[in-house]
Design a protein around this motif. Structure first.
Motif, mmCIF file in Angstrom:
data_model
loop_
_atom_site.group_PDB
_atom_site.id
_atom_site.type_symbol
_atom_site.label_atom_id
_atom_site.label_comp_id
_atom_site.label_asym_id
_atom_site.label_seq_id
_atom_site.Cartn_x
_atom_site.Cartn_y
_atom_site.Cartn_z
ATOM 1 N N GLU A 268 35.997 36.135 31.344
ATOM 2 C CA GLU A 268 35.984 37.573 31.049
ATOM 3 C C GLU A 268 37.403 38.098 30.900
ATOM 4 O O GLU A 268 38.346 37.566 31.485
ATOM 5 C CB GLU A 268 35.308 38.311 32.203
ATOM 6 N N LYS B 6 34.801 44.002 36.905
ATOM 7 C CA LYS B 6 33.762 45.001 37.179
ATOM 8 C C LYS B 6 34.431 46.324 37.512
ATOM 9 O O LYS B 6 35.092 46.462 38.540
ATOM 10 C CB LYS B 6 32.932 44.532 38.378
ATOM 11 N N PRO C 166 30.834 30.255 26.932
ATOM 12 C CA PRO C 166 30.834 31.423 27.812
ATOM 13 C C PRO C 166 30.148 32.618 27.162
ATOM 14 O O PRO C 166 30.227 32.799 25.940
ATOM 15 C CB PRO C 166 32.325 31.707 28.032
ATOM 16 N N ALA D 215 30.744 35.690 27.097
ATOM 17 C CA ALA D 215 31.579 36.667 26.408
ATOM 18 C C ALA D 215 31.850 36.244 24.974
ATOM 19 O O ALA D 215 31.777 37.039 24.045
ATOM 20 C CB ALA D 215 32.884 36.841 27.143
ATOM 21 N N ALA E 108 25.244 37.682 31.129
ATOM 22 C CA ALA E 108 26.504 38.133 31.727
ATOM 23 C C ALA E 108 26.231 39.032 32.924
ATOM 24 O O ALA E 108 26.875 38.913 33.964
ATOM 25 C CB ALA E 108 27.328 38.882 30.686
ATOM 26 N N ASN E 109 25.253 39.903 32.758
ATOM 27 C CA ASN E 109 24.916 40.824 33.852
ATOM 28 C C ASN E 109 24.430 40.064 35.082
ATOM 29 O O ASN E 109 24.793 40.362 36.208
ATOM 30 C CB ASN E 109 23.829 41.810 33.404
ATOM 31 N N GLY F 118 27.428 38.164 36.519
ATOM 32 C CA GLY F 118 28.473 39.045 37.043
ATOM 33 C C GLY F 118 28.051 39.764 38.317
ATOM 34 O O GLY F 118 28.862 39.963 39.208
ATOM 35 N N ALA F 119 26.785 40.119 38.398
ATOM 36 C CA ALA F 119 26.324 40.903 39.541
ATOM 37 C C ALA F 119 26.380 40.100 40.830
ATOM 38 O O ALA F 119 26.633 40.643 41.892
ATOM 39 C CB ALA F 119 24.915 41.411 39.289
#
Lengths: 366, 299
Positions: free
Chosen positions: A283, A287, B57, B59, B121-122, B125-126
């Motif tokens: 990334e 966040k 990935p 992204a 991704a969510n 990432g979470a």
């Protein structure tokens, strides 16, 4: 005995050697300066006042316009301050991208200094060489974020754009190219007798004076004080890389010249290591809440810009806009020693000394 | 550098451009809703591949899909325009055009891929930050002994009552902070610089803040070498703000104090040359005050 009269001479604000709209009023006794009074504010835009009505993301483009020769480091100091307040995690790839652009920026900024300094002193061609090589970096930035000077590249939590395909390889290829050019610069200029006669022993001060005047960057290190914030108070990822902090001994214009050229080499060293260690993916934004509201409180952060310590002091009341935002601008602080240095010098040395301080008026006035 | 002016406009334009960009891919599907159904089968075939093949990935995938979608959208829009120009029979003709249909299909695929990537991704990432969140450290700050020593020294060297407060500003990397009473500030500043245990020779920053109830000057000190830091604050009355100048102590305070005088209207007694520095000499008011109103509202 020949009678001499005092002459009041105005230099600037539209004088090319003042690097922008900076003005200095000098009193001359014959050729010798007896008093110098800097006058500034011609480029004062009230950035700090404007920032109080803007949210943090909106302030970032304003930082570009402070030190427009080194916009990337200005971007960083603001987002770094907000991230420190909010205790945010920055993705590794984003931090690498930031570090790479900041070091590229340092090279570009020193090239501008090198070229214009020699132009001030009377050498035309080095300016063309420096701008030719700086153009490569500017083009890299243009490809990355669509602007040549005012990048608006960093965001709270990361960077706006990842490197386009092939961009990092271009950065890698630039390193040996620039190393070769530095050797060329040394051959062309650094040993030139006339040039050395103009800068050796000029604008001297000692370490205690430098500290008293709060100087930073090459202006401080030329006196032998080992203080580079990348080493002394590491931020970003600087503690992962090997590089040296060049120091001077004499505190004169020549030492400042040598240090800045050496810093280009060291930046290239950092760039080489950063290119090798860079994660291949990931990334570029961490966040981050949709609306950036740092908790109430205050923070002071500082980083090493090409000109010295650039700091950002934010007072937050928990709103989306800062309650008070203050930038500690290295050009503004470094310039303070100028009136002291100029007394007893000739007009020719005024240009040498002013150029040696390396100011950007957008940052002096803010 | 004169270049600044030439390039001054760019970031604004860029901001505008980036604000528009999310709309661009969305424009295509709406202009071709009927044909999206026919593209549906292709989408279904493609979707598992996009979601399952998560080796690249998320992204990158998303980015690629976005780029693709944007390109497709542009092409589709151009095609629609062409079709509209052709006349009344444009719609059936256009949907019959195999080239266009292919493009729409691709756009739909891209959309699906993007959605899948975003979901992935969510989900990824979470989970990560939750696990990494450490509990707030209850133990006292590592800089607390430093602060206590400084506060102790100032109290004994300057005055018993010299400090209004002493605390650790945890937000600012645990910065030891002291609030010095206005009347004791000059003496405290001298001690801060000269006493060998304090030895703060380097004044890195001076800021003025208008807190509406009072004005405040913040000094950031550092000891070069060890990197010990200290923030000092001095409060001043808002109606008649006076603070002792520390220019005789640290030469660097000179212009900093002039700037604060100019923008916030704090008078520094003992300053060698207290004039405005940023605003012109005949300026009325102090712009960084919270209740500042420009004399000429058009400026």
């Amino acid at each position: 005995m020949i009678r001499t009269e005092e002459l009041l001479l105005n230099v600037g604000p539209q004088h090319p050697s003042t690097h922008g709209v900076f003005r200095i009023v000098v009193k001359l006794d014959g050729e010798v300066i007896t008093e110098a009074t800097p006058v500034m504010g011609y480029l004062h835009r009230g950035t700090e006042k404007l920032a109080e009505q803007l949210n943090y993301t909106q302030i970032i483009p304003y930082t570009d316009r402070m030190d427009y020769v080194s916009a990337m480091t200005n971007n960083y100091v603001l987002v770094h301050a907000v991230e420190t307040m909010m205790n945010l995690e920055i993705p590794e790839r984003a931090e690498f991208m930031r570090l790479i652009v900041m070091e590229l920026q340092r090279v570009a900024s020193h090239l501008v200094w090198w070229g214009t300094y020699l132009l001030d002193i009377g050498a035309m061609s080095p300016f063309l060489y420096a701008f030719r090589d700086r153009e490569i970096i500017i083009n890299l930035f243009n490809e990355l974020c669509g602007a040549r000077l005012t990048y608006n590249y960093m965001r709270v939590g990361g960077v706006k754009w990842d490197a386009p395909p092939g961009w990092l390889d271009k950065v890698r290829d630039f390193i040996p190219y620039m190393e070769g050019k530095l050797r060329e610069y040394d051959k062309l200029v650094s040993g030139n007798e006339i040039f050395l006669a103009r800068i050796k022993g000029i604008g001297r001060y000692d370490a205690a004076t430098a500290i008293d005047y709060g100087l930073s960057g090459a202006n401080l290190r030329c006196t032998g004080v080992d203080w580079d914030l990348r080493k002394a108070e590491p931020y970003s990822l600087y503690n992962r890389f090997e590089f040296d902090v060049p120091l001077g001994q004499n505190g004169d214009c020549y030492d400042r010249y040598v240090i800045r050229l050496e810093e280009i080499k060291q930046s290239l060293r950092i760039l080489k290591q950063a290119h090798e260690q860079m994660p291949s993916g990931g990334e570029t934004m961490g966040k981050v809440p949709r609306v950036i509201r740092p908790p109430a409180g205050e923070v002071y952060v500082r980083i090493e810009s090409p000109r010295g310590e650039i700091g950002c002091h934010i007072v937050s009341k928990g709103k989306a806009e800062p309650y008070r935002l203050k930038f500690r601008r290295p050009s503004f602080v470094n310039l303070q020693i100028l009136p002291k240095l100029l007394v007893g010098e000739t007009m020719t040395n005024l240009i040498t000394i002013l150029g040696g301080v390396d100011i950007v008026v957008g940052e002096v006035d803010c | 550098m004169s270049e600044e002016k030439d390039e001054g406009q760019k970031p604004e334009e860029k901001v505008k451009a980036s604000a528009e960009s999310p709309e661009t891919p969305a424009a295509a599907p709406t202009s071709a809703e009927e044909t999206a159904v026919s593209a549906g089968s292709a989408t279904l075939e493609k979707e598992p591949e996009a979601a399952g093949g998560s080796e690249p990935p998320a992204a990158d995938l998303e980015r690629e899909a976005k780029l693709k979608a944007a390109a497709e959208a542009r092409a589709a829009r151009a095609a629609a325009k062409e079709a509209a120009n052709a006349g009344g029979a444009a719609a059936p003709e256009a949907s019959a055009d195999p080239e266009r249909e292919a493009k729409l299909k691709a756009a739909a695929e891209a959309r699906a891929a993007r959605a899948a990537a975003k979901e992935a991704a969510n989900a990824g990432g979470a989970a990560a930050p939750e696990a990494a969140e450490p509990p707030p450290p209850p133990e006292p700050s590592p800089k607390q002994p430093q602060l206590d020593a400084i506060a102790q020294l100032i109290r004994s060297l300057v005055h018993e009552e010299a400090l209004e407060d002493a605390y650790i500003n945890e937000m600012s990397r645990h910065m030891p902070t002291i609030i010095v009473k206005n009347e004791h500030w000059l003496k405290a500043a001298e001690r801060l610089k000269q006493h060998e245990e304090l030895d703060f020779a380097y004044l890195r920053n001076v800021s003025g803040v208008d807190y509406e109830t009072h004005l405040e000057v913040a000094y950031h000190l550092v000891h070069l070498g060890s990197g010990r830091e200290l923030a000092v604050k001095v409060k001043a009355d808002r109606s008649d703000p006076v603070v002792a100048s520390v220019t005789p102590v640290w030469a660097t305070a000179n212009w900093n104090e002039r700037e604060i005088y100019d923008l916030l209207g704090i008078t520094f007694t003992g300053h060698p040359d207290l004039r405005r520095i940023m605003m012109s000499d005949d300026w009325v008011g102090h712009p960084l005050r919270k209740d500042y109103e420009p004399l000429d509202s058009e400026v």
